[in-house]
Write a protein that holds these residues in place. Sequence first.
Motif, PDB file in Angstrom:
ATOM      1  N   PHE A   1       3.236   3.147   8.125  1.00  0.00           N
ATOM      2  CA  PHE A   1       2.342   3.865   8.793  1.00  0.00           C
ATOM      3  C   PHE A   1       1.673   4.755   7.934  1.00  0.00           C
ATOM      4  O   PHE A   1       0.266   4.932   7.672  1.00  0.00           O
ATOM      5  CB  PHE A   1       3.062   4.785   9.868  1.00  0.00           C
ATOM      6  N   ALA A   2       2.201   5.362   7.009  1.00  0.00           N
ATOM      7  CA  ALA A   2       1.585   6.424   5.823  1.00  0.00           C
ATOM      8  C   ALA A   2       0.492   5.504   4.977  1.00  0.00           C
ATOM      9  O   ALA A   2      -0.544   6.025   5.042  1.00  0.00           O
ATOM     10  CB  ALA A   2       2.659   6.808   4.969  1.00  0.00           C
ATOM     11  N   VAL A   3       0.834   4.474   4.507  1.00  0.00           N
ATOM     12  CA  VAL A   3      -0.073   3.589   3.828  1.00  0.00           C
ATOM     13  C   VAL A   3      -1.357   3.395   4.734  1.00  0.00           C
ATOM     14  O   VAL A   3      -2.543   3.455   4.149  1.00  0.00           O
ATOM     15  CB  VAL A   3       0.492   2.114   3.126  1.00  0.00           C
ATOM     16  N   ASN A   4      -1.069   2.606   6.001  1.00  0.00           N
ATOM     17  CA  ASN A   4      -2.394   2.487   6.696  1.00  0.00           C
ATOM     18  C   ASN A   4      -3.260   3.824   7.017  1.00  0.00           C
ATOM     19  O   ASN A   4      -4.631   3.685   7.084  1.00  0.00           O
ATOM     20  CB  ASN A   4      -1.814   2.088   8.136  1.00  0.00           C
TER      21      ASN A   4
ATOM     22  N   ILE B   1      -7.024   1.258   9.674  1.00  0.00           N
ATOM     23  CA  ILE B   1      -6.098  -0.034   9.177  1.00  0.00           C
ATOM     24  C   ILE B   1      -4.822  -0.048   9.721  1.00  0.00           C
ATOM     25  O   ILE B   1      -4.160   1.086  10.088  1.00  0.00           O
ATOM     26  CB  ILE B   1      -5.875   0.159   7.538  1.00  0.00           C
ATOM     27  N   GLU B   2      -4.643  -1.474  10.438  1.00  0.00           N
ATOM     28  CA  GLU B   2      -3.191  -1.553  11.146  1.00  0.00           C
ATOM     29  C   GLU B   2      -2.591  -2.458  10.179  1.00  0.00           C
ATOM     30  O   GLU B   2      -3.053  -3.210   9.178  1.00  0.00           O
ATOM     31  CB  GLU B   2      -3.402  -1.866  12.467  1.00  0.00           C
TER      32      GLU B   2
ATOM     33  N   VAL C   1      -1.629  -5.442   2.351  1.00  0.00           N
ATOM     34  CA  VAL C   1      -0.090  -5.162   1.474  1.00  0.00           C
ATOM     35  C   VAL C   1       0.939  -5.126   2.556  1.00  0.00           C
ATOM     36  O   VAL C   1       2.033  -5.039   2.382  1.00  0.00           O
ATOM     37  CB  VAL C   1      -0.044  -4.198   0.611  1.00  0.00           C
ATOM     38  N   ALA C   2       0.740  -5.385   4.024  1.00  0.00           N
ATOM     39  CA  ALA C   2       1.298  -5.360   5.032  1.00  0.00           C
ATOM     40  C   ALA C   2       2.128  -6.738   5.205  1.00  0.00           C
ATOM     41  O   ALA C   2       1.531  -7.730   4.651  1.00  0.00           O
ATOM     42  CB  ALA C   2       0.839  -5.000   6.620  1.00  0.00           C
ATOM     43  N   PRO C   3       3.389  -6.841   5.801  1.00  0.00           N
ATOM     44  CA  PRO C   3       4.163  -8.139   5.923  1.00  0.00           C
ATOM     45  C   PRO C   3       3.225  -9.130   6.609  1.00  0.00           C
ATOM     46  O   PRO C   3       3.420 -10.351   6.078  1.00  0.00           O
ATOM     47  CB  PRO C   3       5.455  -7.711   6.628  1.00  0.00           C
ATOM     48  N   THR C   4       2.321  -8.779   7.316  1.00  0.00           N
ATOM     49  CA  THR C   4       1.700  -9.808   8.271  1.00  0.00           C
ATOM     50  C   THR C   4       0.704 -10.560   7.160  1.00  0.00           C
ATOM     51  O   THR C   4       0.823 -11.767   7.043  1.00  0.00           O
ATOM     52  CB  THR C   4       0.792  -9.329   9.064  1.00  0.00           C
TER      53      THR C   4
ATOM     54  N   GLU D   1       5.150   3.883  -3.943  1.00  0.00           N
ATOM     55  CA  GLU D   1       4.202   4.055  -4.970  1.00  0.00           C
ATOM     56  C   GLU D   1       2.841   4.299  -4.578  1.00  0.00           C
ATOM     57  O   GLU D   1       2.030   4.998  -5.241  1.00  0.00           O
ATOM     58  CB  GLU D   1       4.369   2.930  -5.994  1.00  0.00           C
ATOM     59  N   ILE D   2       2.170   3.367  -3.730  1.00  0.00           N
ATOM     60  CA  ILE D   2       1.053   3.481  -2.980  1.00  0.00           C
ATOM     61  C   ILE D   2       0.969   4.949  -2.486  1.00  0.00           C
ATOM     62  O   ILE D   2       0.102   5.559  -2.633  1.00  0.00           O
ATOM     63  CB  ILE D   2       0.752   2.577  -2.195  1.00  0.00           C
ATOM     64  N   ASN D   3       1.880   5.169  -1.653  1.00  0.00           N
ATOM     65  CA  ASN D   3       1.663   6.715  -0.717  1.00  0.00           C
ATOM     66  C   ASN D   3       1.731   7.777  -1.946  1.00  0.00           C
ATOM     67  O   ASN D   3       1.019   8.693  -2.031  1.00  0.00           O
ATOM     68  CB  ASN D   3       2.882   6.813   0.156  1.00  0.00           C
ATOM     69  N   THR D   4       2.629   7.477  -3.018  1.00  0.00           N
ATOM     70  CA  THR D   4       2.782   8.783  -3.874  1.00  0.00           C
ATOM     71  C   THR D   4       1.594   8.837  -4.726  1.00  0.00           C
ATOM     72  O   THR D   4       0.941   9.832  -4.915  1.00  0.00           O
ATOM     73  CB  THR D   4       3.985   8.377  -4.879  1.00  0.00           C
ATOM     74  N   GLU D   5       0.909   7.684  -4.908  1.00  0.00           N
ATOM     75  CA  GLU D   5      -0.329   7.873  -6.008  1.00  0.00           C
ATOM     76  C   GLU D   5      -1.580   8.303  -5.036  1.00  0.00           C
ATOM     77  O   GLU D   5      -2.492   9.026  -5.435  1.00  0.00           O
ATOM     78  CB  GLU D   5      -0.836   6.587  -6.374  1.00  0.00           C
ATOM     79  N   LEU D   6      -1.704   7.936  -3.549  1.00  0.00           N
ATOM     80  CA  LEU D   6      -2.962   8.323  -3.123  1.00  0.00           C
ATOM     81  C   LEU D   6      -2.624   9.733  -2.577  1.00  0.00           C
ATOM     82  O   LEU D   6      -3.390  10.500  -2.788  1.00  0.00           O
ATOM     83  CB  LEU D   6      -2.810   7.512  -1.663  1.00  0.00           C
ATOM     84  N   ALA D   7      -1.367  10.146  -2.529  1.00  0.00           N
ATOM     85  CA  ALA D   7      -1.161  11.739  -2.201  1.00  0.00           C
ATOM     86  C   ALA D   7      -1.429  12.461  -3.375  1.00  0.00           C
ATOM     87  O   ALA D   7      -1.810  13.730  -3.081  1.00  0.00           O
ATOM     88  CB  ALA D   7       0.310  11.883  -1.665  1.00  0.00           C
TER      89      ALA D   7
END
Length: 772
Positions: free
Chosen positions: A150-153, A165-166, A172-175, A216-222
Motif C-alpha cells: 500500500f505504501a509503495v503504491n 497505482i494499484e 513490482v507488485a506480485p500480480t 527498501e523502496i519505501n525507505t528510499e522514497l521517504a
Amino acid sequence: MNEASDPSRVVNLSQRLDPSSERVGELMNAVRSIAGKRLQQWIGNAFEHVDDALFDIAERAENNAAQTHYFDGMREVRKRRPAVERSFLGAINRNLGELAHPLQSSPSNGMPASPGTIELTLVADNELEESLAITSMISKHDSRLSNDLFAVNQRLSVICGGHKIENASNPVAPTILTQAFRQALHELTADMRVKLIIYKLFDRYVLSSLEELYHEINTELARAGVLPQLRHESLRGGNAKAKAASGSPMDGTSAAIADEAGEIPGDLLQTLHALFSARRGPAVGLGGDGGMHAIPSGPLPSANELLGALSVLQSQIASAGPLPYARPDDAVELSREVLQLKGQLLTQIGALRGERPSHVATIDEDTIDLVGMLFEFILEDRNLPAAMQVMLARLQIPYLKAAILDRKLFAHRQHPARRLLDCLAEQAKGWSEESDRDRRLHEKVKWIVDQLLHDFDDDMGIFERLLVDLQQFQDINKRRSEVAEQRVAESTRGREKLEQARRRAAREILDRIGGQKLPPLVHGVLARAWANHLVLTLLRQGETSPEFKSALRFIDDFIASTRPATTPESRQALRQMLPGIERALRQGLTNVAFQEQDIERLLSQLHTYYRQQLGETLDTAEVVTVDEDAAMLAIPDSIQPVIDSDTAATAADNADDEEVVEVPLDSPEWHQVQALQPGTWLEFCLADEEMTRAKLSWISPMSGRYLFVNRRGLKVADYAPRELAVLLTDGQARVLAANALFDRAMSAIVGKLSQPDATPAAEAPAKGTDTE
C-alpha cells in the motif's frame, strides 16, 4: 543537505509531480535500480535451486520414463535460463520505465484487472493448472504484503503525477511480477510439471522476499521526501478477525487448523470459492431442501456441529455391516446419495440441535459442495472399474470430515488424505476380476474403506497410516509383478529375435537359390538343417561374425556343387570343393544337434550324389532317394524348420508385411498409439471376451509390437501398432488417464463450474424431492 530534512523536497498527495520532470526521472531510476538489483539476485537464486529440486523429484520418480522427463527438464532449464531471466528482468524494467506514462503504455497489458481474477472459461488442463498456481501466489502475497505494498503504491502514485497505482498496475507488485515471469517461461519448452516446480521456487525465492524490496523502496522514497510521514494501521490483524467472524465457531484444535489454512488465502479452495460465489450470486445460502435461498437470520452450524452430524451419518453406514460386493446399479444409487448428503446433514444437525438450520456458512457450504463434486466425479470416472467406484464412493463422509478439519486437503498435493485417495485410485485402475482371482487387492481396498468408516473421528493421522500400509502392499505386489513382467518381456524378446533370425536365414537362402531348380537332397539340407544352423549362428555370434559369413559362403558353394560337371575342368573343380563342403556341413549339422549316425547317413547320400555328378557308374542300390532323407530328420523344438519349398517364397515376401490392416497415418488414433509410453493402462473390450485392463509393458525395438500385461505382470496381449490403432478406432480399446485422480477431478470441477449452465452438486435436489 539531506533531502529528507529539506522541507522543500517533501511532497505529498496534494503536491503531484509532473511525470516529465527531471525529479520524477531521478526517483523512478532509483526505484528501477533497487528493483533490478534485488530481482536479479532473487531470480538467480530461484534458478540455482531448480536443478536440485528436479533431481530430487527424478530420484523419487515412479518409473524410468518419468525420471527421464525430469532430467530432460533440467537440461532444458540450464539451456534456456539466461533467456528466461533476461525476459523477466527486461519486462519489469520496461514496466517501471513506462509507469509514469499510463496513457502511452500500460504495464498490466494482458494482466488481470485485479489480483486473483478468474476467467470463467473452460481452458486446457495445463493452462488451468498454471492459472490456479498463479492465482494462488498472487492472492497469498498481496494479502501478506498489503501494508508495505500500500505504501509503495501511494508513493508511486505521487511521483507519477497523481495517477492511481494499484496492485494490478504496480510493476513490482506480485500480480505484475508473476505475470511477467509467466510470460518469460514461454522461453521454455518443458511441460507443465516442470514449470509448476519452477513456479514454486519463484514463489519461495522471489515473491516471499518482496517485503525486503518494498521496505527498501519505501525507505528510499521517504528519504527523498515522498510522503515521509505516511503511516497506516496493520490490516493483517483486522483481516484475521474478519475471517474468524465470517467462519464457523470452532474448538481450539479446529480453530488452529483454520488459522493455518487462512495463512494460505490463495490456495485452490479459495479459487474454487470464487467460482462457487460467481455461480451462486450474492446473499444466497443452502436451504433446508438442498436448494439455494436468500440467507435468513439465525445461528450458523459450527464446525463441531457439522463434524458431529457427519459422525452420526458415518456410524450409520459403518453399522450397516461389511460392504457388499458391487452390484451393477450400485453406482446409480450412490450417485443419488452423494447429491442428497447436504439435506441429510442439515436434518441431522437439526436432530442434534433441536432446531433444523436453514443454511451453513459459505466456507462450509463450499467444502460440502466440493467434496460432493469430487465423489460425483469418482462415480462417473471411466478410469475406475465399477466395483472400485462403488467402494471409493463410500468415503464421501470421511473425506468431508477431513476437508472441514483441514482446508488444505484440496490445495496441497502431498496431503496424506489426498495421496491416499490417489493411491487407491491408481491401484484400482488396473483391477479386474481376472487379474485379482485371489481378491487380494479388492480386500485391501475394502479394508481401507472400512477402517475410515469405522475408526476416523478427528485424528487426521489415520490417512498417513493407511497410506503407508497401502504403499507397502503396493510395493510387495509391484516387485512380484515386475519379476513376472520381466520374464514376459524377455520371453517375447527371445521369440522375436528367433523369428527375426529365421526370416533373415530364409531370405539369405532364397536369394542365393534364386530361380534355380536344386536337387531335392540339396534343397532339403539348405531349407532345414542349414537354415537352422544360420539361425543359431545369428543368435549366438551375430550377422557380422566370421562364423555367419562362413555359413553364407557354404550356401554359395553347396549350390555351385549342383551344377553339371561335364568337362574335365569342372569335374576337377568339384573334386576340390567337396572336402570343404563336407567339413562345413559336418560342423553345421553338429551345431543343430544332429546325431552322429544321422550326419554319416546324410554325408553318405551326398557322396553317392556327387559320384553321380562326376559321371561314375552306380549300382541300383546306391541311387539316392529323398523320401526318408537324413536332411529331413526331426530338428529340436527350439529351432523348428524355417522354410518349406511350397511356402518359402510367400513367407519371404510377407516377412516384413504382417500388418495388413490399413489405418490412416494422420488419424488421431494412430498418433495416440505413437504417443503411448510403457506404464500406460488401456481397457480392452473385445468381441466375445470379458472386459480387461492391461498395462503397456514393452515396445519391441525389432518388430514395434506393443506388449500388454495385467496387474500381476502376466501377458494379456501383444499388438502391432496398426492393429492397436484399429482397436482404438473401433472403440474396442481405450487409453486410461495417467494423471492422478485428484488432479483430474479438480480440473473437471473447475471446468464444470466455468460452464454457463453448470450446477454444483450442492444445488441438486435433496432427498425427498423429485429428482426424476
